[in-house]
Design an enzyme around this catalytic site. Structure first.
Site, PDB file in Angstrom:
ATOM      1  CG  ASP A 193      -2.075  -1.002   1.029  1.00 24.32           C
ATOM      2  OD1 ASP A 193      -2.618  -1.074  -0.093  1.00 24.32           O
ATOM      3  OD2 ASP A 193      -2.395  -1.712   1.990  1.00 24.32           O
TER       4      ASP A 193
ATOM      5  CG  ASP B 127      -7.617  -3.566  -3.819  1.00 24.73           C
ATOM      6  OD1 ASP B 127      -7.987  -4.543  -4.484  1.00 24.73           O
ATOM      7  OD2 ASP B 127      -8.161  -3.249  -2.752  1.00 24.73           O
TER       8      ASP B 127
HETATM    9  N1  GLY Z   1      -7.453  -1.393  -0.884  1.00 28.23           N
HETATM   10  C1  GLY Z   1      -8.377  -1.817   0.069  1.00 28.23           C
HETATM   11  C2  GLY Z   1      -9.774  -1.486  -0.257  1.00 28.23           C
HETATM   12  O1  GLY Z   1     -10.073  -0.982  -1.336  1.00 28.23           O
HETATM   13  O2  GLY Z   1     -10.611  -1.729   0.569  1.00 28.23           O
END
Ligand code: GLY
Length: 396
Positions: free
Chosen positions: A114, A174
């Site tokens: 992330d 993601d």
């Molecule tokens: N990247 C985590 C979410 O979109 O919940």
């Protein structure tokens, strides 16, 4: 092309002047930005003296915050940067710097993917708007940290280190959002391996993450020896085979962004495929705000996800600039429809309410009963980005 764009926007501006027609778009955007700034300043003041804390959500009447380790830590600083970009308010700038500094340690994070979200939304926007060279170094360090998660035998950046006892090498859709940090760092450091990693990740995701209809799985886990997928599942969606709404928006945004950085037509075609899947989906509500999963039963009891809409609106505005004619107009009009809904009292909270977040009705993780029908810091961030992009088009 530009002429067509302008004439459609002009038309939308004038349509707003007749009878009970919708509010003129430029007025709507300006008012939405003013409201957003007032709300964000209240949120910024609330956490100012809570050292290291960053706003995340507001659930059951309680503030929810995190330290910088949570994947959402960069979004509130990013929201402040977009507000500063639009209004140049020195108070907003001061807060943007304060909250950006709270995310600084993430430049050395190597235990999750992330880092791109955390740093590019905060330091990336800060650098873009101030040129501060200390921000540049944080971003370069962060890109190197993220790159440690790329395994050449697999050709992708690993998303999570936990395996839930079944995943060998989990990659979630993601993760497309973290590639921009690598692309930027390659261009700004001259280290082309960072770009190669990002493109390899986008290529393998294109090959393995999508179904024939253009929707994507949430989690694809790869066999670390063969480099081939061994499991395709969900984590936050309704079922392994469903289309989790925010995941579809991440994919749309990710491929649009990668096309901007590379000019690779395969990425543009993928973004177009995803956009058509979403716009033509029978469960897409007329107001443009998706249910939390496209396969959830459509109806008033099913939670929507304002974050999925905000990410999608921002991506569609960019994609409309990469496409032509009717298709480009369709993408832009849909984004405008979503922004109109998000800016309405149905989704924008009165200033001083909603825990001082801008938007209501996001869905964080429905299967875990976490942040359902709640404000989300990333919904606010992408909404501000979408408003900024739309404002740019209106003033072009
Ligand atoms: N990247 C985590 C979410 O979109 O919940």
């Amino acid at each position: 092309m530009k002429k067509i764009t302008l004439s459609v926007l002009t038309l939308l501006l004038f349509v707003g002047c007749a009878g009970d027609a919708p509010q003129p778009l430029n007025e709507l955007v300006d008012e939405a930005l003013v409201r957003a700034e007032r709300q964000a300043l209240l949120l910024a003041a609330k956490y100012r003296d809570q050292d290291g804390r960053l706003p995340q959500s507001w659930e059951h009447g309680e503030d929810v915050s995190s330290d910088s380790r949570w994947w959402c830590s960069g979004f509130f600083p990013g929201t402040l940067w977009y507000l500063y970009e639009n209004n140049r308010n020195p108070e907003v700038l001061e807060y943007a710097r304060l909250y950006t500094a709270r995310v600084e340690r993430e430049q050395f994070t190597t235990d999750n993917h992330d880092v791109g979200f955390m740093l590019f939304c905060s330091f990336g926007n800060g650098l873009r708007l101030t040129g501060d060279s200390t921000y540049r170094q944080v971003l370069l360090n962060g890109a190197r940290s993220l790159a440690t998660r790329f395994r050449p035998e697999v050709g992708l950046i690993r998303s999570w280190d936990h395996s839930r006892e079944k995943w060998q090498y989990p990659v979630i859709i993601d993760n497309m959002m973290n590639l921009e940090l690598l692309m930027w760092a390659a261009e700004n450091s001259g280290d082309s391996t960072l770009r190669e990693m990002a493109c390899s990740h986008a290529d393998k995701t294109l090959e393995h993450h999508f179904r024939p209809d253009g929707s994507s799985w949430h989690v694809v886990s790869y066999d670390t020896l063969s480099g081939k997928p061994h499991l395709k599942q969900t984590h936050q969606g309704l079922s392994d085979d469903s289309a989790w709404s925010r995941g579809q928006s991440w994919g749309l945004y990710g491929y649009t962004c990668m096309y901007r950085w590379t000019g690779d037509d395969r990425y543009l075609q993928q973004a177009r495929r995803i956009a058509h899947f979403l716009l033509e989906h029978p469960n897409m509500p007329d107001d443009g705000i998706p249910y939390w999963d496209y396969d959830a039963p459509a109806g008033p009891e099913t939670p929507r996800d304002a974050s999925a809409a905000a990410i999608m609106a921002s991506a569609l505005l960019e994609l409309s600039g990469f496409t032509q004619g009717e298709e480009s107009q369709t993408f832009r009009d849909f984004a405008i429809r979503q922004i109109r809904t998000l800016a309405s009292p149905e989704y924008t909270a009165p200033v001083g309410e909603n825990g001082n977040f801008i938007l209501m009705h996001g869905t964080g993780a429905y299967p875990f009963d976490s942040e359902v029908d709640a404000p989300l810091t990333y919904a606010d961030y992408y909404y501000l980005e979408a408003l900024t992009r739309l404002r740019g088009l209106l003033h072009a």
